[in-house]
Design a protein around this motif. Structure first.
Motif, short mmCIF file in Angstrom:
data_model
loop_
_atom_site.label_atom_id
_atom_site.label_comp_id
_atom_site.label_asym_id
_atom_site.label_seq_id
_atom_site.Cartn_x
_atom_site.Cartn_y
_atom_site.Cartn_z
N VAL A 173 39.70 -14.54 -10.03
CA VAL A 173 38.52 -14.37 -9.18
C VAL A 173 38.91 -13.72 -7.86
O VAL A 173 38.24 -12.80 -7.37
N GLY A 174 40.00 -14.20 -7.26
CA GLY A 174 40.46 -13.60 -6.01
C GLY A 174 40.82 -12.13 -6.17
O GLY A 174 40.50 -11.30 -5.31
N ALA A 175 41.46 -11.81 -7.29
CA ALA A 175 41.84 -10.42 -7.54
C ALA A 175 40.60 -9.54 -7.72
O ALA A 175 40.58 -8.37 -7.28
N GLN A 176 39.56 -10.08 -8.36
CA GLN A 176 38.32 -9.32 -8.52
C GLN A 176 37.68 -8.99 -7.17
O GLN A 176 37.16 -7.90 -6.96
N ALA A 183 19.15 -11.62 -9.90
CA ALA A 183 18.90 -10.20 -9.66
C ALA A 183 19.49 -9.32 -10.75
O ALA A 183 19.11 -8.15 -10.88
N LEU A 184 20.41 -9.86 -11.56
CA LEU A 184 21.01 -9.07 -12.63
C LEU A 184 20.01 -8.68 -13.71
O LEU A 184 20.22 -7.71 -14.43
N VAL A 185 18.94 -9.44 -13.80
CA VAL A 185 17.97 -9.20 -14.87
C VAL A 185 17.26 -7.86 -14.70
O VAL A 185 17.03 -7.13 -15.66
N LYS A 186 16.95 -7.49 -13.44
CA LYS A 186 16.15 -6.29 -13.21
C LYS A 186 16.86 -5.20 -12.39
O LYS A 186 16.49 -4.03 -12.48
N ASN A 187 17.84 -5.57 -11.61
CA ASN A 187 18.47 -4.62 -10.70
C ASN A 187 19.67 -3.96 -11.36
O ASN A 187 20.70 -4.59 -11.59
N LYS A 208 25.63 -2.90 -12.49
CA LYS A 208 26.77 -1.99 -12.47
C LYS A 208 27.95 -2.62 -11.73
O LYS A 208 29.09 -2.56 -12.19
N HIS A 209 27.68 -3.20 -10.57
CA HIS A 209 28.74 -3.86 -9.81
C HIS A 209 29.34 -5.02 -10.58
O HIS A 209 30.57 -5.23 -10.57
N TYR A 210 28.49 -5.77 -11.26
CA TYR A 210 28.97 -6.93 -12.03
C TYR A 210 29.86 -6.48 -13.19
O TYR A 210 30.90 -7.09 -13.47
N GLU A 211 29.48 -5.40 -13.85
CA GLU A 211 30.28 -4.90 -14.97
C GLU A 211 31.62 -4.34 -14.50
O GLU A 211 32.63 -4.46 -15.21
N ASN A 212 31.64 -3.76 -13.30
CA ASN A 212 32.87 -3.13 -12.82
C ASN A 212 33.87 -4.13 -12.22
O ASN A 212 35.09 -3.96 -12.37
N ALA A 213 33.37 -5.14 -11.53
CA ALA A 213 34.27 -6.05 -10.80
C ALA A 213 33.87 -7.52 -10.91
O ALA A 213 34.26 -8.32 -10.07
N GLY A 214 33.10 -7.86 -11.94
CA GLY A 214 32.76 -9.26 -12.17
C GLY A 214 31.96 -9.86 -11.03
O GLY A 214 31.18 -9.18 -10.36
N GLY A 232 32.97 -10.80 -8.19
CA GLY A 232 33.31 -10.17 -6.91
C GLY A 232 32.45 -8.95 -6.66
O GLY A 232 31.98 -8.73 -5.54
N GLY A 233 32.24 -8.17 -7.69
CA GLY A 233 31.37 -7.01 -7.57
C GLY A 233 29.93 -7.41 -7.29
O GLY A 233 29.22 -6.72 -6.54
N LEU A 234 29.50 -8.52 -7.87
CA LEU A 234 28.13 -9.00 -7.63
C LEU A 234 27.95 -9.36 -6.16
O LEU A 234 26.93 -9.03 -5.55
N MET A 235 28.92 -10.03 -5.58
CA MET A 235 28.83 -10.37 -4.16
C MET A 235 28.86 -9.11 -3.30
O MET A 235 28.14 -9.02 -2.30
N ALA A 236 29.67 -8.13 -3.70
CA ALA A 236 29.72 -6.87 -2.95
C ALA A 236 28.38 -6.16 -3.00
O ALA A 236 27.95 -5.54 -2.02
N ALA A 237 27.69 -6.25 -4.14
CA ALA A 237 26.38 -5.61 -4.28
C ALA A 237 25.36 -6.21 -3.33
O ALA A 237 24.44 -5.53 -2.86
N VAL A 238 25.52 -7.49 -3.01
CA VAL A 238 24.61 -8.15 -2.07
C VAL A 238 24.94 -7.73 -0.63
O VAL A 238 24.05 -7.42 0.16
N LEU A 239 26.21 -7.70 -0.30
CA LEU A 239 26.61 -7.48 1.09
C LEU A 239 26.53 -6.03 1.54
O LEU A 239 26.01 -5.74 2.63
#
Length: 530
Positions: free
Chosen positions: A179-182, A318-322, A327-333, A335-342
């Motif tokens: 998780v930390g590495a992601q 938000a993954l259901v419609k956004n 895309k962020h979730y698929e690329n970086a799990g 961690g990517g999901l949190m990055a998509a929010v911030l």
């Protein structure tokens, strides 16, 4: 009471206690003895090889904790702040792994926010109760939990528990490091997964080498920046307007299966600290009230577990419609999901700072795993106890790094599998400990049924036959109720829809063990008188 006198209340009592324990060791009892009550406890020099004795002293000169699995004498229990017991769990759970389990509720388990939120609140409260219960034993006896477990499993059967605890510690450590590495990869895509795992692991190793005091000091403050970041994430997500609390609640066997499986996962996560809970209260004085210990540990666990998991579950809607979130979730799990929010909702650069802080929260989460794994390794045999604790800490770190690097791209599957698997064996462990404590050791009257002098004497502990037999029956219950990618039990298939059914292995494992241990232990006690 001689050797069984506990706790020693004066310097004279302590010296007498140490002398008698040393004499017991000299007569052949396998003990975990301190060299003296005044020194930061080590194994008797006569029990250690010349090489390891020199190595221990060398490490101690640089501030590395020398005490291993040996009992903490009363005069060395200088933790006067009960809040420290809550602080260690607050920091350990105020991190990304907790967020990740909340976040997979929608994409992995197919739940909406409402049903996921109900599970997160209710099941976490249930799951932390065993952790609070086991924490009570630390101040009372000053023994690490793997050694305490001899009271319930006996001198020899407890080695099996030690093996499972080692697997749990190292498995969780590898999952957390991933998780930390992601997160680090979400900050900089050029950072390979293996490098992120190494960064988190080495930082954790340094703190764990220094020992109990360093772990508690770090955990006491590490939760604060993470809490601030999660508040920022929550504010950014509210600002985005992507929260969907109205995801339709499914009905029928498929929904039932998803709900039961997520219940098992959340319970396995919350209860996962049970196997070494007492390790973080052994330096508390024996006069510490059980109510104080219980409430501090309970509050330190429930707040971060519920708050952070709810945040993860909310954001995952938000993954259901956004598509950008997907895309962020698929690329970086996660961690990517949190990055998509911030990233689109805060100032440039501040998002990366937040992600780095949350990535470093893995250190606080992993410290209990890596600190405690050394005690289980020492408890396997007299020979392993002779190896200094810090050597086992380094060894454990190398093992989980070796596991985590090849498993980097399988995180979601590993997370679901591991939280459920942790719950499987801990449900069996908890069932036996509760029955032994409340039915056979007078647990309703406190701790009067325990004699710390028995802990190193196999002939005074339970033989372990009832425990082993009940464990095997519990495994049958787990097999009937488990639902994994590679196997689905008969009862699990009946509890859910088509495919993987519902995972109820935790509950069947507990029930099968609980029911069978009561009569088997009664027979064992009447036959062996102990």
């Amino acid at each position: 009471m001689g050797l069984s006198t506990f706790p020693p209340q004066s310097k004279t009592d302590i010296e007498s206690y140490t002398h008698e324990k040393t004499r017991a060791s000299d007569t052949g009892d396998e003990g975990f003895i301190t060299a003296s009550s005044s020194r930061e406890g080590v194994v008797l020099e006569s029990d250690k090889s010349w090489f390891f004795s020199r190595l221990q002293r060398f490490a101690g000169s640089y501030g590395v904790e020398e005490r291993g699995v040996e009992r903490v004498p009363e005069d060395e229990r200088r933790d006067t702040r009960a809040s420290k017991m809550g602080g260690v769990w607050l920091a350990a759970n105020m991190g990304m792994p907790t967020f990740a389990l909340g976040a997979v509720a929608v994409p992995i388990f197919g739940l909406g926010f409402v049903d996921a939120a109900l599970i997160i609140v209710l099941v976490n409260i249930l799951g932390v109760l065993p952790v609070c219960f086991f924490a009570l034993f630390g101040p009372k006896f000053g023994l690490r939990q793997i050694i305490l477990s001899r009271f319930w499993f006996g001198h020899y059967a407890v080695k099996l528990i030690a093996i499972f605890q080692i697997i749990t510690c190292l498995g969780w450590a590898s999952v957390n490091a991933i998780v930390g590495a992601q997160l680090l990869k979400a900050v900089n895509p050029d950072i390979p997964g293996w490098a992120g795992i190494l960064i988190v692991s080495l930082a954790t190793l340094i703190i764990c080498l220094l020992g109990y005091k360093a772990v508690h000091f770090y955990e006491r403050y590490a939760w604060i920046p993470c809490f601030v970041v999660f508040l920022v994430v929550m504010g950014a997500f509210i600002k985005s307007g992507e929260f969907d609390s109205l995801l339709p609640l499914a009905t029928g066997p498929s929904e039932r299966g998803a709900v039961l499986s997520y219940i098992g996962a959340v319970f396995g996560f919350a209860v996962g600290w049970s196997a070494y809970s007492a390790d973080y209260s052994v330096y508390q004085p024996s006069t510490r009230s059980t109510r104080s210990t219980f409430l501090w540990v309970f509050s330190g666990l429930t707040f971060p577990l519920i708050f952070v998991m709810l945040l993860g579950a909310a954001i995952s809607t938000a993954l259901v419609k956004n598509e950008e979130y997907q895309k962020h979730y698929e690329n970086a799990g996660v961690g990517g999901l949190m990055a998509a929010v911030l990233t689109p909702n805060v100032e440039p650069g501040f998002d990366k700072a937040c992600l780095i802080l949350v990535a470093l929260s893995i250190i606080a989460t992993n410290c209990p795993n890596i600190y405690s794994v050394s005690f289980s390794l020492q408890a396997l045999a007299r020979q392993t106890q002779q190896v200094p604790r810090f050597v086992w800490t380094i060894f454990g770190t190398a093992v989980y790094v070796g596991i985590g690097i090849p498993g980097y791209n399988l995180f979601e599957t590993w997370l679901e599998t591991f939280v459920l698997s942790t719950g499987y064996w801990l449900s069996i462990y908890i069932a036996i400990a509760l029955v032994e404590h409340f039915l056979f050791r007078g647990g309703l009257r406190g701790f009067s049924g325990y004699d710390v002098g028995d802990i190193h004497k196999p002939e005074l502990l339970p033989p372990g036959f009832a425990a082993i037999a009940s464990c095997l029956v519990g495994v049958v219950g787990v097999a009937l109720g488990m639902s994994q990618e590679w196997y689905t039990g008969v009862i699990a298939r009946l509890c859910g829809g088509e495919g993987h059914g519902a995972d109820v292995g935790v509950w069947l494992g507990f029930a099968f063990t609980f029911i069978t241990y009561i009569p088997l232990r009664a027979v064992e006690g009447s036959c062996f008188g102990r």
